[in-house]
Scaffold this motif. Sequence first.
Motif, mmCIF file in Angstrom:
data_model
loop_
_atom_site.group_PDB
_atom_site.id
_atom_site.type_symbol
_atom_site.label_atom_id
_atom_site.label_comp_id
_atom_site.label_asym_id
_atom_site.label_seq_id
_atom_site.Cartn_x
_atom_site.Cartn_y
_atom_site.Cartn_z
ATOM 1 N N GLY A 162 37.208 43.402 20.723
ATOM 2 C CA GLY A 162 37.505 43.570 22.139
ATOM 3 C C GLY A 162 38.939 43.238 22.466
ATOM 4 O O GLY A 162 39.659 42.633 21.667
ATOM 5 N N ALA A 163 39.359 43.651 23.664
ATOM 6 C CA ALA A 163 40.751 43.441 24.060
ATOM 7 C C ALA A 163 40.865 43.356 25.572
ATOM 8 O O ALA A 163 40.015 43.864 26.316
ATOM 9 C CB ALA A 163 41.631 44.574 23.531
ATOM 10 N N TRP A 164 41.933 42.702 26.007
ATOM 11 C CA TRP A 164 42.306 42.649 27.415
ATOM 12 C C TRP A 164 43.734 43.157 27.566
ATOM 13 O O TRP A 164 44.576 42.927 26.690
ATOM 14 C CB TRP A 164 42.302 41.216 27.948
ATOM 15 C CG TRP A 164 40.989 40.585 28.187
ATOM 16 C CD1 TRP A 164 40.290 40.521 29.361
ATOM 17 C CD2 TRP A 164 40.198 39.848 27.233
ATOM 18 N NE1 TRP A 164 39.123 39.815 29.194
ATOM 19 C CE2 TRP A 164 39.044 39.388 27.901
ATOM 20 C CE3 TRP A 164 40.363 39.542 25.877
ATOM 21 C CZ2 TRP A 164 38.059 38.643 27.268
ATOM 22 C CZ3 TRP A 164 39.385 38.809 25.233
ATOM 23 C CH2 TRP A 164 38.248 38.364 25.929
ATOM 24 N N TYR A 165 44.015 43.813 28.671
ATOM 25 C CA TYR A 165 45.405 44.027 29.058
ATOM 26 C C TYR A 165 45.938 42.705 29.608
ATOM 27 O O TYR A 165 45.199 41.911 30.198
ATOM 28 C CB TYR A 165 45.521 45.117 30.120
ATOM 29 C CG TYR A 165 45.208 46.505 29.609
ATOM 30 C CD1 TYR A 165 45.991 47.088 28.611
ATOM 31 C CD2 TYR A 165 44.141 47.236 30.130
ATOM 32 C CE1 TYR A 165 45.708 48.362 28.138
ATOM 33 C CE2 TYR A 165 43.854 48.512 29.666
ATOM 34 C CZ TYR A 165 44.639 49.067 28.669
ATOM 35 O OH TYR A 165 44.350 50.321 28.205
ATOM 36 N N TRP A 166 47.236 42.483 29.433
ATOM 37 C CA TRP A 166 47.855 41.240 29.874
ATOM 38 C C TRP A 166 47.658 41.033 31.372
ATOM 39 O O TRP A 166 47.389 39.924 31.834
ATOM 40 C CB TRP A 166 49.329 41.254 29.501
ATOM 41 C CG TRP A 166 50.162 40.125 30.020
ATOM 42 C CD1 TRP A 166 51.341 40.223 30.701
ATOM 43 C CD2 TRP A 166 49.919 38.714 29.893
ATOM 44 N NE1 TRP A 166 51.840 38.982 31.009
ATOM 45 C CE2 TRP A 166 50.978 38.031 30.520
ATOM 46 C CE3 TRP A 166 48.898 37.970 29.312
ATOM 47 C CZ2 TRP A 166 51.056 36.645 30.587
ATOM 48 C CZ3 TRP A 166 48.970 36.576 29.379
ATOM 49 C CH2 TRP A 166 50.032 35.932 30.007
ATOM 50 N N LYS A 167 47.755 42.101 32.160
ATOM 51 C CA LYS A 167 47.590 41.959 33.609
ATOM 52 C C LYS A 167 46.188 41.475 33.962
ATOM 53 O O LYS A 167 46.003 40.754 34.946
ATOM 54 C CB LYS A 167 47.881 43.287 34.312
ATOM 55 C CG LYS A 167 46.938 44.427 33.946
ATOM 56 C CD LYS A 167 47.328 45.727 34.632
ATOM 57 C CE LYS A 167 46.405 46.875 34.225
ATOM 58 N NZ LYS A 167 46.821 48.162 34.853
ATOM 59 N N SER A 168 45.197 41.861 33.158
ATOM 60 C CA SER A 168 43.827 41.432 33.418
ATOM 61 C C SER A 168 43.642 39.955 33.110
ATOM 62 O O SER A 168 42.910 39.250 33.811
ATOM 63 C CB SER A 168 42.844 42.266 32.593
ATOM 64 O OG SER A 168 41.518 41.840 32.813
ATOM 65 N N VAL A 169 44.304 39.476 32.053
ATOM 66 C CA VAL A 169 44.232 38.054 31.714
ATOM 67 C C VAL A 169 44.778 37.212 32.862
ATOM 68 O O VAL A 169 44.269 36.130 33.163
ATOM 69 C CB VAL A 169 45.016 37.777 30.413
ATOM 70 C CG1 VAL A 169 45.172 36.280 30.171
ATOM 71 C CG2 VAL A 169 44.316 38.431 29.228
#
Length: 215
Positions: A162-169
Amino acid sequence: MSLGGFSRVVFSNPFDRDFSAGKIGVFWDVDDFPVPEGRGIREIVESVLRENDYTGDISITVYGEKNPLSAEETAKGGFTFVQRSDKYWRVNDMLLDIALWAVNSPYPPRHNPASVMVLAKNKEKTEFFSFLGSLNNASFNVLVVVPDDVKPEDQNVPPVNGAWYWKSVQGDGEPIPKDEFRVFLIKQRRLYQDDAAQVDVPEGVCDKCSKSCSV
């Protein structure tokens, strides 16, 4: 487990196992992803992970030229700071630390499997890229944070669960949708042209056109 102990990278299904209660190792390069002003590292990490139903113990290792930890965070403990100004050495130190962390985790992790969360910008076709994919294939739940403008052409996102975009973090903590992330990896695989990186095609996604279709 050694750094060269993995030979194949296979994208696994993050829903095959329950990773929610296992311990979590977080490895954050704050030169790549600086801590937003007014926010704390543990506050951000716990917010994202708890929002996504991870309840296990969290350890955090931070890498960078300058220590970003506030006096309050330092007093609470639970952090390790590795001071490195050079990107090459930050990546190498992080890779070694993740490997040692994995060695000290239950292996194979049959109960409460462990998760690794990495916040660092990867370069194309590096050992770090391959190692994270291989660790994911070794029954660890590997999660990454990627730049908001990342593209398959960059060829720097390892095939992990899985992954997140930095803006979502920094915001709502929502990960990249499962099918969207898998399609991204399929496109990247074609560009990568490396038989060692094998990514399973998700159900309902056509490997020919890299999008959901009825063909």
